[in-house]
Scaffold this motif. Structure first.
Motif, mmCIF file in Angstrom:
data_model
loop_
_atom_site.group_PDB
_atom_site.id
_atom_site.type_symbol
_atom_site.label_atom_id
_atom_site.label_comp_id
_atom_site.label_asym_id
_atom_site.label_seq_id
_atom_site.Cartn_x
_atom_site.Cartn_y
_atom_site.Cartn_z
ATOM 1 N N PHE A 225 0.872 -0.704 -0.185
ATOM 2 C CA PHE A 225 0.398 0.111 0.143
ATOM 3 C C PHE A 225 0.988 1.509 -0.148
ATOM 4 O O PHE A 225 1.443 0.926 0.698
ATOM 5 C CB PHE A 225 -0.910 -0.149 1.363
ATOM 6 N N TRP A 226 0.314 2.032 -1.090
ATOM 7 C CA TRP A 226 1.716 3.505 -0.830
ATOM 8 C C TRP A 226 0.282 4.653 -0.623
ATOM 9 O O TRP A 226 -0.613 4.851 -0.627
ATOM 10 C CB TRP A 226 1.909 3.286 -2.543
ATOM 11 N N VAL A 227 1.366 5.861 0.154
ATOM 12 C CA VAL A 227 0.591 6.863 0.294
ATOM 13 C C VAL A 227 0.424 7.778 -1.322
ATOM 14 O O VAL A 227 1.875 7.595 -2.204
ATOM 15 C CB VAL A 227 1.713 7.725 0.888
ATOM 16 N N SER A 228 -0.742 8.091 -1.344
ATOM 17 C CA SER A 228 -0.423 9.591 -3.567
ATOM 18 C C SER A 228 -0.683 10.342 -2.590
ATOM 19 O O SER A 228 -1.608 10.201 -1.722
ATOM 20 C CB SER A 228 -1.356 8.980 -4.212
ATOM 21 N N HIS A 229 -0.955 11.632 -4.202
ATOM 22 C CA HIS A 229 -1.796 12.840 -3.405
ATOM 23 C C HIS A 229 -2.676 13.370 -4.382
ATOM 24 O O HIS A 229 -3.154 13.788 -4.238
ATOM 25 C CB HIS A 229 -0.601 14.098 -3.945
ATOM 26 N N VAL A 230 -2.956 11.973 -4.932
ATOM 27 C CA VAL A 230 -4.392 12.072 -6.185
ATOM 28 C C VAL A 230 -4.492 10.457 -6.167
ATOM 29 O O VAL A 230 -3.600 9.719 -6.283
ATOM 30 C CB VAL A 230 -3.670 12.779 -7.702
ATOM 31 N N ALA A 231 -6.338 9.928 -7.054
ATOM 32 C CA ALA A 231 -6.195 9.546 -6.848
ATOM 33 C C ALA A 231 -6.508 9.253 -8.414
ATOM 34 O O ALA A 231 -6.958 9.827 -9.033
ATOM 35 C CB ALA A 231 -7.339 8.816 -6.319
ATOM 36 N N LYS A 232 -5.896 7.985 -8.987
ATOM 37 C CA LYS A 232 -5.808 7.965 -10.375
ATOM 38 C C LYS A 232 -6.863 7.890 -11.049
ATOM 39 O O LYS A 232 -7.513 8.185 -12.305
ATOM 40 C CB LYS A 232 -5.252 6.874 -11.381
ATOM 41 N N GLU A 233 -8.414 7.247 -10.552
ATOM 42 C CA GLU A 233 -9.573 6.921 -10.479
ATOM 43 C C GLU A 233 -10.663 8.025 -10.766
ATOM 44 O O GLU A 233 -11.572 8.516 -11.320
ATOM 45 C CB GLU A 233 -9.923 5.882 -9.868
ATOM 46 N N ASP A 234 -9.867 8.787 -10.097
ATOM 47 C CA ASP A 234 -10.745 10.412 -9.485
ATOM 48 C C ASP A 234 -11.324 11.023 -11.074
ATOM 49 O O ASP A 234 -10.583 11.275 -12.108
ATOM 50 C CB ASP A 234 -9.932 11.802 -9.416
ATOM 51 N N PRO A 235 -12.766 11.260 -11.267
ATOM 52 C CA PRO A 235 -12.897 11.867 -13.052
ATOM 53 C C PRO A 235 -12.309 13.095 -13.268
ATOM 54 O O PRO A 235 -12.621 13.224 -14.408
ATOM 55 C CB PRO A 235 -14.748 11.823 -12.452
ATOM 56 N N ALA A 236 -11.499 14.128 -12.543
ATOM 57 C CA ALA A 236 -11.620 15.752 -12.772
ATOM 58 C C ALA A 236 -10.704 14.938 -13.714
ATOM 59 O O ALA A 236 -9.452 15.804 -14.225
ATOM 60 C CB ALA A 236 -11.222 16.096 -11.565
ATOM 61 N N LEU A 237 -9.456 13.976 -13.412
ATOM 62 C CA LEU A 237 -7.837 13.719 -14.084
ATOM 63 C C LEU A 237 -8.426 12.724 -15.095
ATOM 64 O O LEU A 237 -7.311 12.546 -16.044
ATOM 65 C CB LEU A 237 -7.376 12.770 -12.931
ATOM 66 N N LYS A 238 -9.466 12.446 -15.290
ATOM 67 C CA LYS A 238 -9.684 11.701 -16.803
ATOM 68 C C LYS A 238 -9.465 11.966 -17.850
ATOM 69 O O LYS A 238 -8.563 11.761 -19.044
ATOM 70 C CB LYS A 238 -10.668 11.515 -16.619
ATOM 71 N N ASP A 239 -9.740 13.941 -18.301
ATOM 72 C CA ASP A 239 -9.118 14.419 -19.777
ATOM 73 C C ASP A 239 -7.496 14.544 -19.882
ATOM 74 O O ASP A 239 -7.451 14.122 -20.929
ATOM 75 C CB ASP A 239 -9.902 15.663 -19.632
ATOM 76 N N PHE A 240 -6.980 14.553 -19.057
ATOM 77 C CA PHE A 240 -5.688 14.553 -18.111
ATOM 78 C C PHE A 240 -5.469 14.019 -18.655
ATOM 79 O O PHE A 240 -4.598 14.019 -19.327
ATOM 80 C CB PHE A 240 -5.115 14.991 -17.331
ATOM 81 N N PHE A 241 -4.802 12.484 -18.496
ATOM 82 C CA PHE A 241 -5.124 10.700 -18.990
ATOM 83 C C PHE A 241 -4.980 11.038 -20.478
ATOM 84 O O PHE A 241 -4.287 10.181 -20.616
ATOM 85 C CB PHE A 241 -4.918 9.955 -17.416
ATOM 86 N N ASP A 242 -6.556 11.125 -20.641
ATOM 87 C CA ASP A 242 -6.855 10.874 -21.808
ATOM 88 C C ASP A 242 -5.512 11.917 -23.250
ATOM 89 O O ASP A 242 -5.179 11.355 -24.434
ATOM 90 C CB ASP A 242 -7.975 11.269 -22.254
ATOM 91 N N LYS A 243 -5.223 13.144 -22.688
ATOM 92 C CA LYS A 243 -4.763 13.194 -23.883
ATOM 93 C C LYS A 243 -3.246 13.271 -22.972
ATOM 94 O O LYS A 243 -2.095 13.735 -24.132
ATOM 95 C CB LYS A 243 -4.833 15.296 -22.866
ATOM 96 N N TYR A 244 -2.276 13.611 -22.370
ATOM 97 C CA TYR A 244 -1.518 12.858 -21.945
ATOM 98 C C TYR A 244 -1.560 10.920 -22.151
ATOM 99 O O TYR A 244 -0.147 10.567 -23.233
ATOM 100 C CB TYR A 244 -0.907 12.117 -20.735
#
Length: 381
Positions: A273-292
């Motif tokens: 288990f690992w600490v994170s500053h964000v959750a990859k599943e956050d809907p607010a990040l979806k467009d960013f990951f798609d663009k990336y």
């Protein structure tokens, strides 16, 4: 290494749209494109490039395009300092972004402060990034991430409350400011919650064999093994711990990277288990990951670094806009006065120590080849 980079020495890259020529706003970037933290640096470079291209496509800032002057610090303090000097003295940047390493940012802090140019760290969590040894705020140093006292408390709270651990064994990097800090704050919080550290073993970052230390940890039979480290030593530690028969849960800080799976193997990564500053599943990040993925042709693996670097550009652009000027002092003042700025991953407000206020932390579980959201944690510190 991805096709846009092939660095063996300190190099400069300029990201500006061809339509723009002389009159640009120069911002600096320092990244760990080579060395042990290369995976983190590549993600940051790609994300900064994305953010700058988006901003420039909408007209830039104050009617001018952003131009990024980027140096690879090769995960070395001396190269970090040299890069900072060049950005401040030669390139005359308005402000600078990156990298993620606490020790790197601390090493360059005197350069940015003497040169009076603001510096934003992407993921440097050690308190001394923005506060000096005497406890005074470094006027020109900022960060967009939460701190080691906070993530140390996240780790300790998760160990004590979720894993019901009473004892812990620690393997840390004695050469790393980040590792020292995270270890210290984990111990403080874990002991405050009734836990006991039964093994506390150190190694140096360049080491690749941790079996002697892990054998001592195994003999202490801890309920949880804690790895407050980053870079390749972390997945190697996971791999060797499992090979020695350590079956206890393994937890670590925000040094997680998807490359862990290749080094440690899927079986070894189970029950980590690992600490994170964000959750990859956050809907607010979806467009960013798609663009990336569209830009690079690959999935965004080191997603914490990518998100923090991307939002750092937008934070800096907002500060320049609010300052109404490219004067580094006025931009510094605007960064310090940031309040309720809605970025992609958070609403950002600076505290008096140049740190974000009230950011949520996340625990991720290694599962099916990636780290997935497990729990949101906001501990009392």
């Amino acid at each position: 290494m991805r096709k846009f980079i092939s660095f063996s020495a300190l190099l400069v890259m300029l990201f500006a749209l061809p339509a723009f020529a002389a009159d640009t706003i120069k911002i600096g970037e320092i990244a760990t494109v080579t060395g042990d933290f290369a995976a983190y640096g590549v993600a940051e470079v790609e994300s900064v490039k994305m953010a700058v291209e988006e901003i420039n496509a909408k007209g830039g800032v104050l009617g001018k395009p952003l131009e990024v002057v980027m140096y690879d610090c090769r995960t070395r303090n001396e190269d970090m300092v040299n890069a900072a000097r060049r950005l401040v003295q030669q390139d005359k940047v308005v402000a600078a972004i990156g990298p993620s390493g606490s020790g790197l940012c601390i090493a360059a802090a005197p350069v940015f402060n003497s040169g009076k140019v603001a510096h934003i760290g992407t993921l440097p969590t050690n308190p001394q990034v923005t506060i000096d040894e005497k406890g005074k705020v470094r006027p020109y140093n900022f960060r967009i991430c939460f701190l080691d006292p906070y993530q140390g408390a996240i780790l300790a709270t998760f160990a004590a409350q979720d894993l019901k651990a009473k004892t812990a064994g620690i393997l840390y990097d004695v050469s790393s400011d980040y590792s020292h800090g995270l270890r210290e704050f984990f111990i403080k919080s874990f002991e405050a919650q009734g836990g006991k550290v039964v093994a506390d073993e150190g190694h140096r970052g360049e080491d690749v064999d941790f079996r002697a230390q892990l054998t001592k940890i195994k003999e202490s039979n801890p309920d949880v093994v804690v790895l407050p480290t980053m870079g390749k030593c972390t997945p190697l530690s996971v791999k060797q711990a499992r090979e020695l028969g350590i079956t206890a849960p393994i937890i670590g800080g925000d040094g997680y990277g998807d490359y862990f799976w290749e080094i440690a193997g899927a079986e070894a990564m189970k029950n980590t288990f690992w600490v994170s500053h964000v959750a990859k599943e956050d809907p607010a990040l979806k467009d960013f990951f798609d663009k990336y993925k569209k830009q690079t042709g690959t999935e965004c693996q080191e997603f914490m670094n990518a998100v923090m670097a991307y939002d750092s550009v937008y934070w800096l652009a907002d500060a320049i806009t609010r300052a109404g000027s490219t004067d580094p002092q006025k931009v510094r003042d605007a960064l310090e006065q940031t309040k309720d700025l809605q970025l992609m991953h958070t609403k950002l407000t600076m505290d008096e120590f140049h740190n974000p206020k009230n950011k949520d932390g996340y625990m991720l579980e290694a599962k099916d080849g990636s780290a997935v959201f497990y729990k949101r944690i906001r501990p009392e510190v």
